[in-house]
Scaffold this active site. Structure first.
Site, PDB file in Angstrom:
ATOM      1  N   CYS A  90       3.340  12.325  -8.819  1.00 15.14           N
ATOM      2  CA  CYS A  90       2.719  11.233  -8.061  1.00 15.14           C
ATOM      3  C   CYS A  90       1.270  11.521  -7.684  1.00 15.14           C
ATOM      4  O   CYS A  90       0.478  10.602  -7.504  1.00 15.14           O
ATOM      5  CB  CYS A  90       3.505  10.963  -6.783  1.00 15.14           C
ATOM      6  SG  CYS A  90       5.255  10.713  -7.035  1.00 15.14           S
ATOM      7  N   HIS A 357       3.612   1.435  -6.760  1.00 17.36           N
ATOM      8  CA  HIS A 357       3.323   2.859  -6.938  1.00 17.36           C
ATOM      9  C   HIS A 357       3.505   3.270  -8.401  1.00 17.36           C
ATOM     10  O   HIS A 357       4.496   3.914  -8.745  1.00 17.36           O
ATOM     11  CB  HIS A 357       4.243   3.658  -6.014  1.00 17.36           C
ATOM     12  CG  HIS A 357       4.076   5.141  -6.054  1.00 17.36           C
ATOM     13  ND1 HIS A 357       2.934   5.772  -6.518  1.00 17.36           N
ATOM     14  CD2 HIS A 357       4.928   6.152  -5.682  1.00 17.36           C
ATOM     15  CE1 HIS A 357       3.095   7.084  -6.436  1.00 17.36           C
ATOM     16  NE2 HIS A 357       4.296   7.335  -5.940  1.00 17.36           N
ATOM     17  N   CYS A 387       2.699  12.401  -1.071  1.00 17.49           N
ATOM     18  CA  CYS A 387       3.784  13.334  -1.348  1.00 17.49           C
ATOM     19  C   CYS A 387       4.010  13.374  -2.852  1.00 17.49           C
ATOM     20  O   CYS A 387       3.619  12.457  -3.579  1.00 17.49           O
ATOM     21  CB  CYS A 387       5.060  12.927  -0.614  1.00 17.49           C
ATOM     22  SG  CYS A 387       5.727  11.318  -1.088  1.00 17.49           S
TER      23      CYS A 387
END
Length: 401
Positions: A90, A357, A387
């Protein structure tokens, strides 16, 4: 130490899973914001770009074999311009920006394009090879997100909780109630709806034109994931993702999305040579590791480490773009940092719960949105943090010039 400046930043709209951008290959999608940077900055000699650093979390399908290089070539950059692909899941594109800044500050480069791409809609199913002739032990894995081809030793050591399960772990460990998660998600949707109504995101989005077999091309110019009609009552009716009575739901978690973003980063010399406008200075960045089972809490220690490293305080941050992988982990982080649940500095235009996302592109989106918010509000510092699956956190600070 030299300075690294952000001179331009642009992104595609973020598409909904199987939505408008699902027809676009990842390498083509990644090329779009790079091509936009080229068009928006005609004074640059693009053959002199030192590197393209692109983030991507999957790389199991059309984004294979260095999608950063593929996207750079498809965008029209000269073949002399090198490119690489970064995978910190991510945090990939935020890491790409940090890497670019370090290279420029060290004097090893003057002009770098950093960003990332992810097409989660087009993530393939993959099948491993058999370990022996006529074997029947092969597994087919969905590469859209999360674990695949799990190492039994790693599973025994740390567990291999799914992303929603890690959010449940965080909620339980830090006492984050379902009602608070839903309120956070509702606020994200409301802030994004308000920003969209004002046309706020238009300045950071390059529309994507998708040819059709018949008729006129379809143009995607706005983010598809936001749900302006979201209500607290509707959120409260959703069942848990991990377990029916769980607190993590589809409504208080980020989406599965498609998108790309790119940032043009330059040295003092490049700014002067190409008569560019330095919009922000990249101050510092850092990464941390924590237990994989509570990966969502990692921004908290990352932010603390970075503020100490930069000799700054949280009170000095005018904008805080904290990626909303899940409301549970975002609230655990903000509360640990001493921030109110509704702090106006945190995701003032909404976050990933509303916007989506697309893993490898999200970090560059945070920086792009934070930069525009600083310029609109007249603020000085913006903090971006995320995160990362398997237990990591990343954070970066920019300063408006």
């Amino acid at each position: 130490m030299k300075h690294a400046y952000i001179v331009d930043a642009i992104r595609t709209p973020f598409g909904r899973y199987a939505g408008g951008l699902a027809a676009v290959r990842a390498d083509d999608l990644g090329a779009i914001p790079i091509a936009a940077l080229i068009e928006r900055n005609p004074s640059v000699n693009w053959a002199q770009v030192d590197d393209v650093i692109y983030g991507c979390a999957n790389q199991a399908g059309e984004d294979n074999r260095n999608v950063g290089r593929m996207s750079a070539l498809l965008a029209g950059l000269p073949v002399e311009v090198p490119a690489t692909t970064v995978n910190r899941l991510c945090g990939s594109s935020l890491d790409a920006i940090a890497m670019a800044a370090r290279a420029i500050k060290a004097g090893e480069a003057h002009l770098i394009i950093a960003g990332g791409v992810e097409s989660m809609s087009r993530a393939p199913y993959v099948m491993g090879k058999s370990e022996g002739a006529f074997g029947r032990t092969q597994k087919i894995e969905d590469t859209t997100m999360g674990w695949r081809f799990i190492n039994p030793k790693l599973k025994a050591m740390y567990g291999v909780d799914t992303m929603p399960q890690t959010a449940e772990n965080v909620a339980e460990q830090f006492g984050i109630q379902r009602e608070d998660q839903d309120q956070f998600a509702y606020t994200s949707q409301q802030r994004t709806a308000a920003a969209q109504a004002k046309g706020y995101f238009a300045k950071e989005i390059v529309p994507v034109t998708i040819p059709q077999r018949k008729g006129e091309p379809v143009v995607i110019a706005t983010d598809e994931h936001p749900r302006a009609s979201t209500t607290l009552e509707g959120l409260a009716k959703l069942k848990g993702v991990v377990k029916p009575e769980g607190s993590v739901t589809a409504g208080n978690a980020s989406g599965i999305n498609d998108g790309a973003a790119a940032v043009l980063i330059a040295s003092d010399e490049a700014v002067a040579q190409y008569q560019l406008k330095a919009r922000a200075k990249i101050i510092a960045s850092t990464t941390v590791g924590i237990e994989p089972r509570i990966m969502g809490f990692a921004p908290a220690p990352a932010i603390k480490k970075l503020l100490k490293q930069a000799n700054l305080t949280l009170d000095q941050m005018d904008v805080i773009e904290l990626n909303e992988a899940f409301a549970a982990q975002a609230l655990a982080c903000t509360r640990d940092l001493g921030l109110a649940d509704d702090d106006a500095r945190v995701n003032p235009n909404g976050g990933a719960i509303a916007l989506g996302h697309p893993l490898g592109a999200s970090g560059a989106r945070l920086v792009t949105t934070a930069l525009n918010q600083l310029e609109q509000s007249g603020g000085k510092y913006a903090l971006c943090s995320m995160c990362i699956g398997v237990g990591q956190g990343i954070a970066l600070i920019i300063e408006r010039v």
